[in-house]
Each structure stands twice: as structure tokens, then as C-alpha cells.
Design an enzyme around this catalytic site. Structure first.
Site, mmCIF file in Angstrom:
data_model
loop_
_atom_site.group_PDB
_atom_site.id
_atom_site.type_symbol
_atom_site.label_atom_id
_atom_site.label_comp_id
_atom_site.label_asym_id
_atom_site.label_seq_id
_atom_site.Cartn_x
_atom_site.Cartn_y
_atom_site.Cartn_z
ATOM 1 N N HIS A 1 5.243 -3.688 -12.991
ATOM 2 C CA HIS A 1 4.324 -3.660 -14.132
ATOM 3 C C HIS A 1 4.918 -2.773 -15.221
ATOM 4 C CE1 HIS A 1 0.988 -3.996 -10.789
ATOM 5 N NE2 HIS A 1 1.683 -5.118 -10.916
ATOM 6 N N GLY B 1 0.779 -1.245 0.000
ATOM 7 C CA GLY B 1 0.000 0.000 0.000
ATOM 8 C C GLY B 1 0.803 1.284 0.000
ATOM 9 N N GLU C 1 1.903 -9.406 -2.411
ATOM 10 C CA GLU C 1 2.321 -10.502 -3.294
ATOM 11 C C GLU C 1 3.363 -11.388 -2.608
ATOM 12 O OE1 GLU C 1 1.026 -11.519 -5.876
ATOM 13 O OE2 GLU C 1 0.260 -9.897 -7.134
HETATM 14 ZN ZN LIG Z 1 1.473 -6.675 -9.516
#
Ligand SMILES: [Zn+2]
Length: 262
Positions: free
Chosen positions: A96, A45, A75
Site C-alpha cells: 500500500h 497478520g 491475499e
Molecule cells: Zn492490501
């Protein structure tokens, strides 16, 4: 072995680079490192571009928190699975990056033999099937790929790279994204000239020769991480025919009519 403070500083620096290079946005991505029986995680977060060493959370090898005022990455299960499967791995980076993630969204692996340096650094980069982020499913879909590869695309999600230390894992992410950008430019220019089996054989042989001569910079594992040479792509092209639904129905109708006329 690096001190606890040095590891936290390195994780903060990797987060800063991931954000500065636009490999992540907002609170995306996560980074971890293993030192003995302790794992160091970026917190969940928070933007990884502006972390402080005190934001880093430590856990045991099962992901149970040892120390830290924040919670470890959402994750963490994916990271734990990679550490479980690869005892040689001490750092994991998940991001990403937009070009590589474009491949992952399009359902395409980065598995063609296009650039010698990428082949030597990472072999091929397969595409793991889609799984709901942050769940145990992610660990399940990467399980078969982790032992033979050092970088993975995650379908409709992003990429994960790992290595013996944080620097190696981070640079693999950078190389992966650079490779995706070059591949897209080649596609825009109209063709990708894929290296042949013979080119690959000579490339690997040149590195084995280097190892024999005392240059230990590159350790090779041509299989199963070996990318696809031109010959195997040509073979798969020959076998693939693409039809629209109406074209397929036309052919079926034609066959049915012929059979009925007989
Ligand atoms: Zn991710």
C-alpha cells in the site's frame, strides 16, 4: 534454481525493504514466490518488516498449505490468480505505498506516457475496479489486466507488481511508487507534459534496435501495456464536459422552456 532457504531469505529481505520504505504499515502487504510446484508466502497478520525465514509458509499451486506453523497471506487468492495467468511470473509483491495508493483511492490510473524509463520497465499501470480485499472478487477484477501488464493499482486499496523473480517484482513496486510521487509533483507544479505518439514510437524503436544489437536488457510489449500519448489524452479532453448538477438542471430547464414556447 535458488534453494528453499535462499528463497525464504529473499522474501524476508523484500518484506524488510517494503516496511523500511513505508510501502506498508503494521501487518499490511504480502509477498510470494513460485519455485516449480511450490509457492512461498509471507504469513498473515504479521509485520513484514521483521519476518524470519521460519515464518514463511509453503503451499501447493492451489494454495493448500504444505509446510509452516503460520497461515499464508490473506491475499493468497490474488497471488494464485497471477501465477495461474502468467507462467513467466515467479514472484508477486502486494503493498500500500502511499503515493500510488493515493492514485488508487482517487480512482486514477498511472497510464500517461510521462517517463521513458517507466514506460520501458512497466508500460502503463492500469487501475483495477474496486473489490473486497482478501476475497475471490480481487482475482476476478484483475483477471483481464494481468496478462498485459506487470503492475496494477487496486481501487481504494493499493498496488500489486510481479515479475520473473523477487528482485524484479520488488523493484517494480519501487518504480511504481517513485513514478506516482513524480506525477503528483508535476501536478502540483501545474502541468504534465505527456510524450507524443511520435516520441513513443522512437522510444520503442530505440529499444528494438538495442535488442537487435545484442542488448537483451529490455523486452518490449508496447501493446496493450502502452501508456496514453499526448494525442489520445487531448482527444479525450475535448470530448469531456464537466457540469454541476444545478448547471445540468438549468440547461434542461432552458431546453424545456424553449420547446414549450415553440
Ligand atoms: Zn492490501
Amino acid at each position: 534454481m535458488d534453494s528453499e532457504m535462499a528463497i525464504k531469505d529473499q522474501i524476508v529481505e523484500v518484506g524488510r525493504r517494503l516496511y523500511a520504505n513505508k510501502f506498508i504499515a503494521a501487518a499490511d502487504g504480502n509477498v510470494s514466490a513460485r519455485v516449480g510446484d511450490v509457492l512461498y508466502f509471507t504469513p498473515t497478520g504479521m509485520c513484514k518488516g521483521f519476518l524470519k525465514p521460519e515464518d514463511i509458509v509453503t503451499t501447493d499451486l492451489t494454495g493448500k498449505k504444505i509446510e509452516g506453523s503460520r497461515n499464508p497471506s490473506s491475499e493468497a487468492l490474488m497471488h494464485l490468480e497471477i501465477y495461474r495467468l502468467r507462467l513467466d511470473v515467479n514472484a508477486v509483491v502486494h503493498a500500500h505505498p502511499p503515493y500510488a495508493t493515493g492514485y488508487a483511492v482517487a480512482g486514477l490510473a498511472l497510464d500517461k506516457a510521462l517517463l521513458p524509463e517507466v514506460i520501458l520497465a512497466m508500460g502503463c499501470i492500469p487501475l483495477a475496479e474496486y473489490s473486497t480485499p482478501t476475497t475471490e472478487e480481487v482475482a476476478r477484477v484483475i483477471r483481464g489486466l494481468v496478462p498485459g501488464h506487470d503492475a496494477l493499482l487496486l481501487s481504494n486499496h493499493g498496488a500489486v507488481t510481479y515479475g520473473k523473480d523477487l528482485e524484479t517484482a520488488y523493484y517494480r513496486m519501487e518504480t511504481l511508487e517513485h513514478f506516482a510521487r513524480i506525477s503528483i509533483v508535476a501536478k502540483i507544479l501545474g502541468r504534465e507534459r505527456v510524450l507524443s505518439e511520435d516520441d513513443l514510437r522512437r522510444l520503442y524503436a530505440s529499444q528494438y534496435k538495442g535488442v537487435q544489437e545484442g542488448n537483451m536488457a529490455v523486452k518490449l510489449s508496447p501493446s496493450p501495456g502502452c501508456p496514453l500519448p499526448a494525442e489520445s489524452l487531448a482527444a479525450s479532453d475535448e470530448e469531456t464536459v464537466t457540469l454541476t448538477r444545478s448547471q445540468l438542471f438549468e440547461i434542461i430547464d432552458e431546453i424545456v422552456n424553449r420547446v414549450q414556447r415553440q
